[in-house]
Design an enzyme around this catalytic site. Structure first.
Site, PDB file in Angstrom:
ATOM      1  N   GLU A 102       1.384   5.196  -1.120  1.00  0.00           N
ATOM      2  CA  GLU A 102       1.917   5.665  -2.261  1.00  0.00           C
ATOM      3  C   GLU A 102       1.186   5.125  -3.519  1.00  0.00           C
ATOM      4  O   GLU A 102       1.106   3.842  -3.634  1.00  0.00           O
ATOM      5  CB  GLU A 102       3.336   5.481  -2.489  1.00  0.00           C
ATOM      6  CG  GLU A 102       4.243   5.941  -3.715  1.00  0.00           C
ATOM      7  CD  GLU A 102       5.547   5.602  -4.065  1.00  0.00           C
ATOM      8  OE1 GLU A 102       6.145   5.542  -4.890  1.00  0.00           O
ATOM      9  OE2 GLU A 102       6.201   5.421  -2.491  1.00  0.00           O
ATOM     10  N   GLU A 153       5.146   6.216 -14.320  1.00  0.00           N
ATOM     11  CA  GLU A 153       6.419   6.111 -13.858  1.00  0.00           C
ATOM     12  C   GLU A 153       7.271   5.364 -14.869  1.00  0.00           C
ATOM     13  O   GLU A 153       6.560   4.079 -15.512  1.00  0.00           O
ATOM     14  CB  GLU A 153       6.550   5.429 -12.527  1.00  0.00           C
ATOM     15  CG  GLU A 153       7.951   5.332 -12.195  1.00  0.00           C
ATOM     16  CD  GLU A 153       8.198   4.633 -10.711  1.00  0.00           C
ATOM     17  OE1 GLU A 153       9.254   4.827  -9.993  1.00  0.00           O
ATOM     18  OE2 GLU A 153       7.116   3.697 -10.325  1.00  0.00           O
TER      19      GLU A 153
END
Length: 551
Positions: free
Chosen positions: A141, A146
């Protein structure tokens, strides 16, 4: 001496040309998502939020009729969240939002996202622009962008299987290395992370500047991430001929003990905005000493704030100029390997009408003619699902004498529950055509295929567990993760040494990261105060009774 100088200059020229051909000048466009068909290249995730967020992810039809998505030629694609509905705290799955992932997958490439606006800088929000392999964590990932709540800095993180680390050589990047161990361990999903604390990198500062461009370059050797604020975007990106060798030092340079091709494979791009959950909603983060949302909102929990204040999320939306993926051209290939997918010039697909279908007449039969169609009944919008049984607790009829002879009667009874007895108590209904029985659901937790049953789901409340894309007209389950043969791993306690040294981050009373002297080697750990992925790890350690699953 003159000959040696000329020879040296010749070698330099050859080296520059060689490296240029492999670092950017030979990238070609493989896919572009923009324009009126932006959403045709994406799948809508409608399952349970993997990070336990207070969020309901809508499918395409539900999102369209609820004005959560919009795409038109010459305009940024819009992905929003519900900002009009008050959500009950108990029984409801959470505030409606959208999570999409590309239909295509890639191993390696240049991933570019141009965002005019992002959902960051809002208490309760947890937006991300990231990529994910089919079998987490073994296929990896990459979190490109974010953050949560009022954060004004961007977190760039890798998550992998055990025994994978990145270097601490922060002179290779402008961001700050916070952790070097990329691996997931039971009870620990911190990952290896780098922070970009520039005011324009994330949140309110990013949006006030009309956003910018995030780029992730993924090769067999490394993963690099750049963030260019609006007004500072390289011309080669704007013109569609990106050349990373001209961009200077990236914000993140991730390279170390990992064999990248073993840890990162077949990634999809994901865009989503969650609420609360393991990160944004954890008490350690919600009521932190920095940017405390508990103090600024007056709510002791994230869920209470998100449920009660819909207007707070009017700015919790994406505006996307484009998402592009470039591939490095094979220098030995005569032609490009494939024709690029460009959404804006793809043949137009059938689209949903902007208006809901009218309520059916008393003699009309909802199924199968209205399967996966949104109808209006009273003040509410329902999506019809033929041949399924909604799973969830049955609250019974609104009164003992309620007459039911059709699915329409069930829906009217659900409206009566919500309008006359308790708002939002009824989330959906299932009608048994054989027995004539109706079940009124206080919460919809999933669906089971049963040909003798038909159902209706209240859009803003009930949990969408099947596709509602009228272009497909079928029940679709989430595709299973691809099975792979995994080499047995030894789970090493977090914080112990590896081939690349790791360290435990210490807390200080100051939120801001100290300046980094990039002339100093070897790298010396700098004290920081809870960067995004550290906060998430602390939150998970404090609250999760089971190993976490991907963000």
């Amino acid at each position: 001496m003159a000959f040696q100088s000329l020879f040296f200059a010749f070698l330099v020229l050859i080296f520059v040309q060689f490296t240029s051909s492999f670092t950017g000048s030979e990238y070609y466009l493989d896919a572009e998502y923009s324009g009126r068909n932006f959403f045709d290249g994406w799948d809508f995730f409608t399952g349970d939020d993997p990070t336990h967020g207070f969020v309901t992810y809508f499918g395409r039809a539900s999102a369209q009729v609820s004005s959560l998505i919009h795409a038109a030629e010459g305009q940024p694609a819009y992905i929003g969240s519900d900002y009009e509905t008050s959500i009950p705290l108990s029984g409801a799955p959470g505030r409606p939002s959208v999570r999409i992932s590309t239909k295509k997958t890639w191993t390696h490439g240049l991933f570019v996202g141009d965002f005019k606006h992002a959902p960051g800088g809002v208490c309760g929000s947890w937006p991300a622009f990231w990529t994910l392999g089919p079998n987490w964590p073994f296929h990896g990932e990459v979190d490109i962008m974010e953050g949560v709540n009022l954060n004004s800095y961007n977190g760039m993180v890798l998550h992998t299987s055990p025994n994978c680390t990145i270097s601490q050589d922060d002179y290779l990047m402008t961001g700050q290395v916070h952790t070097t161990d990329c691996a997931y361990y039971p009870g620990n999903n911190i990952g290896c992370g780098i922070g970009d604390d520039r005011p324009l990198a994330f949140g309110s500062g990013f949006n006030a500047n009309d956003g910018g461009v995030y780029v992730m370059q993924w090769t067999s050797e490394y993963i690099k991430i750049w963030m260019f604020p609006r007004g500072q975007i390289p011309e080669d990106i704007v013109s569609g001929h990106p050349n990373p060798s001209t961009w200077g030092t990236p914000q993140a340079h991730m390279q170390g003990s990992c064999v990248m091709d073993d840890r990162f494979q077949s990634h999809k791009i994901i865009l989503n905005n969650a609420f609360c959950g393991d990160y944004a909603g954890n008490p350690y983060v919600w009521d932190s000493d920095w940017n405390s949302c508990a103090k600024s909102t007056g709510f002791s929990t994230c869920e209470a704030h998100v449920a009660s204040n819909p207007a707070a999320f009017k700015q919790s939306f994406w505006e996307i100029n484009y998402v592009r993926v470039y591939q490095l051209k094979d220098p030995d290939a005569i032609v490009r390997p494939s024709i690029p997918y460009i959404a804006s010039i793809e043949p137009p697909q059938p689209t949903l009408g902007s208006n809901l279908l009218p309520p059916p007449s008393p003699t009309a039969t909802l199924c199968p003619a209205y399967n996966f169609t949104v109808i209006k009944s009273g003040k509410a919008n329902y999506e019809i699902e033929c041949g399924v049984d909604l799973e969830g607790p049955d609250i019974g009829p609104p009164n003992p004498n309620w007459t039911v002879t059709s699915l329409e009667d069930c829906i009217v009874g659900c409206n009566y529950w919500n309008d006359e007895i308790e708002p939002n108590l009824c989330g959906g209904v299932t009608y048994d055509m054989v027995t004539g029985a109706c079940s009124w659901k206080s919460n919809v937790r999933g669906t089971r295929v049963k040909p003798e049953m038909n159902a209706a789901r209240l859009l803003y409340y009930a949990y969408p567990a099947v596709t509602d894309d009228t272009l497909h007209q079928t029940i679709v389950e989430e595709p299973p993760y691809v099975p792979i043969s995994v080499t047995p791993q030894t789970y090493r306690p977090f914080g112990t040494s590896t081939s690349t040294s790791s360290f435990l981050v210490s807390e200080t009373s100051s939120f801001h990261l100290p300046p980094v002297d990039r002339r100093v080697r070897p790298w010396v750990p700098k004290p920081v105060c809870c960067p995004p992925h550290i906060c998430r790890h602390m939150a998970q350690q404090q609250s999760l009774p089971h190993p976490p699953i991907p963000a």
